[in-house]
Write an enzyme that holds these catalytic residues in place. Structure first.
Site, PDB file in Angstrom:
ATOM      1  CD  GLU A 118       2.321  43.034  33.051  1.00  0.00           C
ATOM      2  OE1 GLU A 118       2.405  41.855  33.416  1.00  0.00           O
ATOM      3  OE2 GLU A 118       1.677  43.906  33.679  1.00  0.00           O
ATOM      4  CD  GLU A 138       4.472  45.273  37.957  1.00  0.00           C
ATOM      5  OE1 GLU A 138       3.586  45.881  37.320  1.00  0.00           O
ATOM      6  OE2 GLU A 138       5.654  45.200  37.548  1.00  0.00           O
TER       7      GLU A 138
END
Length: 264
Positions: A118, A138
């Site tokens: 990210e 995730e």
């Protein structure tokens, strides 16, 4: 421009150095895998604040230097232990970097996982070493990416690839990342930082106002309908006609010499 290290802010999770019109942001806790925690998020914001007003900086390079891995992701112990954590704020963790008006290049080696990916997605251009590995794992933890991964990944590689990577948590290598457009080039591990600096110097030699406006046109234009984005591009072009750098670029072309841009 002589090499300088910003005395303020005091940084520990990252290092900030300015040299040859390039601001180097280096993740500085390789022994821990460069975890993303409150300290790194705060220091990254401080570094961006220090870069923003500096007229000498024309491009930013984010890397982990010669560390074995770029970033292994979130410090999950911090996330679990901080009972007062504003989870919504995590989606904006890398906004200071993403919103810098200067181009941001990211050089990735080794593992680039979870929040590490990210962070890389908040940059404008990514290059990687042959040993680079990327993943957003995730969903395997009962979560979704926390810091813009679902949105920036889709904008970088398209909805189909983003859906695949987010839904499966699949880890991919450098060549797969290149094929889907996640990175722009793959180089030998030992050449990564040299090639990244060469890329930054190439950008820094170009007209700094034009480069900033070009980034703005791409970044904002992607969020607009095409017709509106084309008008926005034209508006920026008209503004550029009034700059000294634009006149210098034309003169240099006619005189067959390298331009000397001043950012005015």
């Amino acid at each position: 421009m002589p090499a300088t290290t910003s005395p303020e802010p005091a940084l520990h999770a990252i290092r900030l150095e300015k040299r040859d019109h390039i601001a180097f942001i280096t993740l500085a806790r390789p022994q821990e895998g460069n975890p993303v925690d409150a300290r790194l998020i705060a220091e990254l914001a401080d570094a961006c604040e220090a870069i923003e007003p500096d007229p000498e900086v024309r491009v930013v390079l984010v890397s982990a230097g010669d560390a074995p891995h770029f970033c292994l992701g979130w410090d999950w112990r911090w996330l679990q232990a901080d009972e007062g954590l504003d989870w919504g704020s995590l989606s904006r963790a890398f906004e200071p970097l993403a919103q810098l008006p200067r181009p941001v290049v990211c050089a990735v080696a080794g593992q680039c996982l979870s929040a590490g990916l990210e962070l890389a997605l908040a940059c404008d251009v990514r290059i990687c070493a042959e040993d680079a590995r990327f993943a957003l794992p995730e969903t395997g933890l009962g979560l979704i990416p926390l810091a813009g991964g679902t949105q920036r990944l889709a904008r970088a590689v398209g909805r189909s690839w983003a859906s695949y990577l987010v839904l499966t948590g699949q880890e991919i290598g450098a060549r797969e990342a290149l094929g889907m457009g996640l990175v722009s080039s793959v180089v030998a591990r030992g050449e990564l930082m040299t090639r990244a600096e060469e890329l930054c110097r190439s950008i820094a030699r170009r007209g700094p106002i034009a480069v900033r406006y070009a980034k703005e046109a791409v970044q904002r234009g992607c969020e607009m309908p095409l017709e509106q984005a084309l008008r926005y591009e034209t508006d920026l072009t008209i503004i550029l006609q009034t700059t000294h750098d634009r006149a210098e670029g034309v003169r240099a072309f006619l005189e067959k010499r390298p331009p000397h841009f001043t950012g005015t």
